[in-house]
Design a protein around this motif. Structure first.
Motif, PDB file in Angstrom:
ATOM      1  N   PHE A 143       0.883  -1.257   0.188  1.00  0.00           N
ATOM      2  CA  PHE A 143       0.145   0.167  -0.107  1.00  0.00           C
ATOM      3  C   PHE A 143       0.939   1.281  -0.026  1.00  0.00           C
ATOM      4  O   PHE A 143       0.367   2.355   0.424  1.00  0.00           O
ATOM      5  CB  PHE A 143      -0.830   0.017   1.165  1.00  0.00           C
ATOM      6  N   GLY A 144       1.909   1.198  -0.465  1.00  0.00           N
ATOM      7  CA  GLY A 144       2.931   2.201  -0.653  1.00  0.00           C
ATOM      8  C   GLY A 144       3.442   3.167   0.275  1.00  0.00           C
ATOM      9  O   GLY A 144       3.755   4.250   0.079  1.00  0.00           O
ATOM     10  N   VAL A 145       3.403   2.670   1.609  1.00  0.00           N
ATOM     11  CA  VAL A 145       4.030   3.456   2.573  1.00  0.00           C
ATOM     12  C   VAL A 145       5.520   2.893   3.148  1.00  0.00           C
ATOM     13  O   VAL A 145       5.863   3.473   4.166  1.00  0.00           O
ATOM     14  CB  VAL A 145       3.141   3.846   3.631  1.00  0.00           C
ATOM     15  N   SER A 146       5.872   1.871   2.732  1.00  0.00           N
ATOM     16  CA  SER A 146       7.435   1.350   3.035  1.00  0.00           C
ATOM     17  C   SER A 146       7.904   0.913   1.670  1.00  0.00           C
ATOM     18  O   SER A 146       7.432   0.548   0.571  1.00  0.00           O
ATOM     19  CB  SER A 146       6.890   0.424   4.049  1.00  0.00           C
ATOM     20  N   PHE A 147       9.285   0.945   1.889  1.00  0.00           N
ATOM     21  CA  PHE A 147       9.994   0.664   0.633  1.00  0.00           C
ATOM     22  C   PHE A 147      11.207  -0.206   0.678  1.00  0.00           C
ATOM     23  O   PHE A 147      11.866  -0.344   2.021  1.00  0.00           O
ATOM     24  CB  PHE A 147      10.664   2.010   0.012  1.00  0.00           C
ATOM     25  N   LYS A 148      11.259  -1.163  -0.067  1.00  0.00           N
ATOM     26  CA  LYS A 148      12.382  -2.138  -0.054  1.00  0.00           C
ATOM     27  C   LYS A 148      13.772  -1.610   0.111  1.00  0.00           C
ATOM     28  O   LYS A 148      13.972  -0.629  -0.604  1.00  0.00           O
ATOM     29  CB  LYS A 148      12.145  -3.544  -1.078  1.00  0.00           C
ATOM     30  N   PRO A 149      14.980  -2.347   0.616  1.00  0.00           N
ATOM     31  CA  PRO A 149      16.226  -1.749   0.445  1.00  0.00           C
ATOM     32  C   PRO A 149      16.723  -1.444  -0.909  1.00  0.00           C
ATOM     33  O   PRO A 149      17.415  -0.724  -1.058  1.00  0.00           O
ATOM     34  CB  PRO A 149      17.023  -2.998   1.270  1.00  0.00           C
ATOM     35  N   GLU A 150      16.551  -2.170  -1.827  1.00  0.00           N
ATOM     36  CA  GLU A 150      16.804  -2.184  -3.394  1.00  0.00           C
ATOM     37  C   GLU A 150      16.261  -0.945  -3.819  1.00  0.00           C
ATOM     38  O   GLU A 150      16.867  -0.329  -4.635  1.00  0.00           O
ATOM     39  CB  GLU A 150      16.500  -3.358  -4.028  1.00  0.00           C
ATOM     40  N   GLU A 151      14.842  -0.742  -3.667  1.00  0.00           N
ATOM     41  CA  GLU A 151      14.169   0.416  -3.875  1.00  0.00           C
ATOM     42  C   GLU A 151      15.087   1.764  -3.380  1.00  0.00           C
ATOM     43  O   GLU A 151      15.289   2.756  -3.947  1.00  0.00           O
ATOM     44  CB  GLU A 151      12.763   0.555  -3.616  1.00  0.00           C
ATOM     45  N   TYR A 159       5.643   5.845  -5.186  1.00  0.00           N
ATOM     46  CA  TYR A 159       4.736   6.328  -4.239  1.00  0.00           C
ATOM     47  C   TYR A 159       4.070   7.388  -4.583  1.00  0.00           C
ATOM     48  O   TYR A 159       4.342   8.350  -5.505  1.00  0.00           O
ATOM     49  CB  TYR A 159       5.988   6.990  -3.099  1.00  0.00           C
ATOM     50  N   ASN A 160       2.826   7.643  -4.127  1.00  0.00           N
ATOM     51  CA  ASN A 160       1.786   8.589  -4.264  1.00  0.00           C
ATOM     52  C   ASN A 160       1.429   8.536  -5.941  1.00  0.00           C
ATOM     53  O   ASN A 160       1.349   9.671  -6.645  1.00  0.00           O
ATOM     54  CB  ASN A 160       2.342   9.962  -3.958  1.00  0.00           C
ATOM     55  N   TYR A 161       1.478   7.275  -6.419  1.00  0.00           N
ATOM     56  CA  TYR A 161       0.987   7.100  -7.673  1.00  0.00           C
ATOM     57  C   TYR A 161       1.950   7.522  -8.754  1.00  0.00           C
ATOM     58  O   TYR A 161       1.440   7.721  -9.778  1.00  0.00           O
ATOM     59  CB  TYR A 161      -0.583   7.509  -8.235  1.00  0.00           C
ATOM     60  N   GLY A 162       3.259   7.328  -8.299  1.00  0.00           N
ATOM     61  CA  GLY A 162       4.276   7.831  -9.248  1.00  0.00           C
ATOM     62  C   GLY A 162       5.702   7.382  -8.764  1.00  0.00           C
ATOM     63  O   GLY A 162       5.721   6.940  -7.766  1.00  0.00           O
ATOM     64  N   SER A 190      -7.061   5.202  -1.162  1.00  0.00           N
ATOM     65  CA  SER A 190      -5.615   5.837  -0.338  1.00  0.00           C
ATOM     66  C   SER A 190      -5.126   6.962  -0.931  1.00  0.00           C
ATOM     67  O   SER A 190      -5.409   7.481  -2.086  1.00  0.00           O
ATOM     68  CB  SER A 190      -4.584   4.801  -0.658  1.00  0.00           C
ATOM     69  N   ASN A 191      -4.600   7.917   0.223  1.00  0.00           N
ATOM     70  CA  ASN A 191      -3.678   9.198  -0.318  1.00  0.00           C
ATOM     71  C   ASN A 191      -2.587   9.253   0.574  1.00  0.00           C
ATOM     72  O   ASN A 191      -2.521   8.675   1.584  1.00  0.00           O
ATOM     73  CB  ASN A 191      -4.841  10.285  -0.235  1.00  0.00           C
ATOM     74  N   TYR A 192      -1.681  10.143  -0.119  1.00  0.00           N
ATOM     75  CA  TYR A 192      -0.423  10.283   0.525  1.00  0.00           C
ATOM     76  C   TYR A 192       0.013  11.684   0.307  1.00  0.00           C
ATOM     77  O   TYR A 192      -0.583  12.652  -0.268  1.00  0.00           O
ATOM     78  CB  TYR A 192       0.603   9.488  -0.254  1.00  0.00           C
ATOM     79  N   ALA A 193       1.259  12.126   0.805  1.00  0.00           N
ATOM     80  CA  ALA A 193       1.567  13.396   0.836  1.00  0.00           C
ATOM     81  C   ALA A 193       0.713  14.445   1.286  1.00  0.00           C
ATOM     82  O   ALA A 193      -0.176  14.304   2.416  1.00  0.00           O
ATOM     83  CB  ALA A 193       2.194  13.633  -0.427  1.00  0.00           C
ATOM     84  N   ARG A 194       0.498  15.737   0.584  1.00  0.00           N
ATOM     85  CA  ARG A 194      -0.443  16.346   0.848  1.00  0.00           C
ATOM     86  C   ARG A 194      -1.880  16.076   0.999  1.00  0.00           C
ATOM     87  O   ARG A 194      -2.752  16.875   1.333  1.00  0.00           O
ATOM     88  CB  ARG A 194      -0.163  17.800   0.129  1.00  0.00           C
ATOM     89  N   GLY A 195      -2.199  14.994   0.086  1.00  0.00           N
ATOM     90  CA  GLY A 195      -3.508  14.619   0.194  1.00  0.00           C
ATOM     91  C   GLY A 195      -3.976  14.408   1.741  1.00  0.00           C
ATOM     92  O   GLY A 195      -5.131  14.333   2.181  1.00  0.00           O
ATOM     93  N   GLY A 196      -3.173  14.043   2.749  1.00  0.00           N
ATOM     94  CA  GLY A 196      -3.534  13.794   4.044  1.00  0.00           C
ATOM     95  C   GLY A 196      -3.977  14.814   4.744  1.00  0.00           C
ATOM     96  O   GLY A 196      -4.659  14.963   5.908  1.00  0.00           O
ATOM     97  N   GLU A 197      -3.828  16.237   4.065  1.00  0.00           N
ATOM     98  CA  GLU A 197      -4.226  17.602   4.950  1.00  0.00           C
ATOM     99  C   GLU A 197      -5.726  17.312   4.969  1.00  0.00           C
ATOM    100  O   GLU A 197      -6.668  18.120   5.775  1.00  0.00           O
ATOM    101  CB  GLU A 197      -3.798  18.581   3.990  1.00  0.00           C
ATOM    102  N   ASP A 198      -6.750  16.591   3.966  1.00  0.00           N
ATOM    103  CA  ASP A 198      -7.996  16.539   3.950  1.00  0.00           C
ATOM    104  C   ASP A 198      -8.426  16.245   5.423  1.00  0.00           C
ATOM    105  O   ASP A 198      -9.506  16.582   5.868  1.00  0.00           O
ATOM    106  CB  ASP A 198      -8.488  15.674   2.945  1.00  0.00           C
ATOM    107  N   PHE A 199      -7.575  15.210   6.248  1.00  0.00           N
ATOM    108  CA  PHE A 199      -7.999  14.670   7.466  1.00  0.00           C
ATOM    109  C   PHE A 199      -7.258  15.614   8.461  1.00  0.00           C
ATOM    110  O   PHE A 199      -7.378  15.067   9.666  1.00  0.00           O
ATOM    111  CB  PHE A 199      -7.520  13.404   7.475  1.00  0.00           C
TER     112      PHE A 199
END
Length: 252
Positions: A143-151, A159-162, A190-199
């Protein structure tokens, strides 16, 4: 000096602004409909989490409700520094938790940190929102909130659809799920980055005050001023990624 006018002129200009506010309200209503109209994705994996009561499934997190709101907390294993933005998000959920839970919405916080680490954080902050650990699970990665060591090594992750360089291994976000009467679970939003400001309702209040957001520090974001709610006035520093380092003399 800000412009100062008579009461009559102020009312005339306020009426003009009201028309724009009403138009924005209608746009927000339309955006909400578009969000709810998104197609769903049925989950095929049986995600498991650690809880204070032992291992639980994603289905268990609904707690007899059909809707689940997840606050993805930016807390990895062996990461002692707290994210001020995540703390602000959980604080907001705390204030409306009974209302959401009595309106068919279960609210949880999930992070990759171990359950003992999350329990320590939750107890220290005095939060009621249930915390669960996704340590050892694909959940955060899927769900795009953690990233593998190789990444991280390549500086390229989704992340954030890009694709971008996320900078840190764990990051914040919000996700919504639905469980139907058969027990099938669907990812709906799902939303990320500044999208979270909605909450973050605090911004709606700040935006009508004379100083606005007043983010005048080096980062021009909430990292300039937000602190864990038990650390205001006690010093400490916040990094550009939002992690708070308490003063040496202070034990959080």
């Amino acid at each position: 000096m800000h412009r100062v006018v008579s009461r009559e002129q102020w009312i005339a200009e306020r009426q003009k602004l009201l028309a724009q506010e009403k138009a924005f309200t209608r746009q927000r209503d339309a955006l909400g409909e578009l969000r709810r109209a998104l197609p769903w994705v049925r989950l095929e994996k049986n995600y498991q989490f650690d809880s204070p009561q032992g291992r639980v499934s994603l289905a268990d997190l609904f707690r007899d409700r059909s809707q689940l709101f997840v606050q993805h907390v930016m807390q990895g294993p062996n990461q002692p520094l707290q994210c001020v933005g995540c703390a602000l998000g959980v604080d907001h959920l705390e204030s409306i938790l009974p209302h959401l839970e009595n309106h068919d919405v279960s609210v949880v916080a999930i992070a990759r940190a171990t359950m003992p680490e999350l329990t320590t954080l939750r107890d220290r902050m005095g939060w009621r929102v249930p915390f669960y650990s996704s340590f050892g699970s694909d959940f955060n990665y899927d769900f795009g909130v953690s990233f593998k060591p190789e990444e991280m090594a390549a500086g390229r992750a989704y992340y954030n659809y890009g694709y971008c360089d996320p900078g840190i291994e764990d990051i914040s976000g919000n996700s919504v799920f639905y469980k139907d009467e058969s027990g099938a679970i669907f990812h709906t939003y799902s939303n990320y980055a500044r999208g979270g400001e909605d909450f973050l309702g605090i911004y709606r209040i700040l935006e009508v005050t004379p100083k606005g957001r007043n983010e005048q520090g080096p980062y021009h974001s909430l990292t300039d001023w937000v602190r864990p709610n038990n650390m205001y006035g006690k010093g400490g520093e916040v990094a550009p990624n939002g992690r708070f380092t308490p003063p040496v003399s202070c034990c959080m």
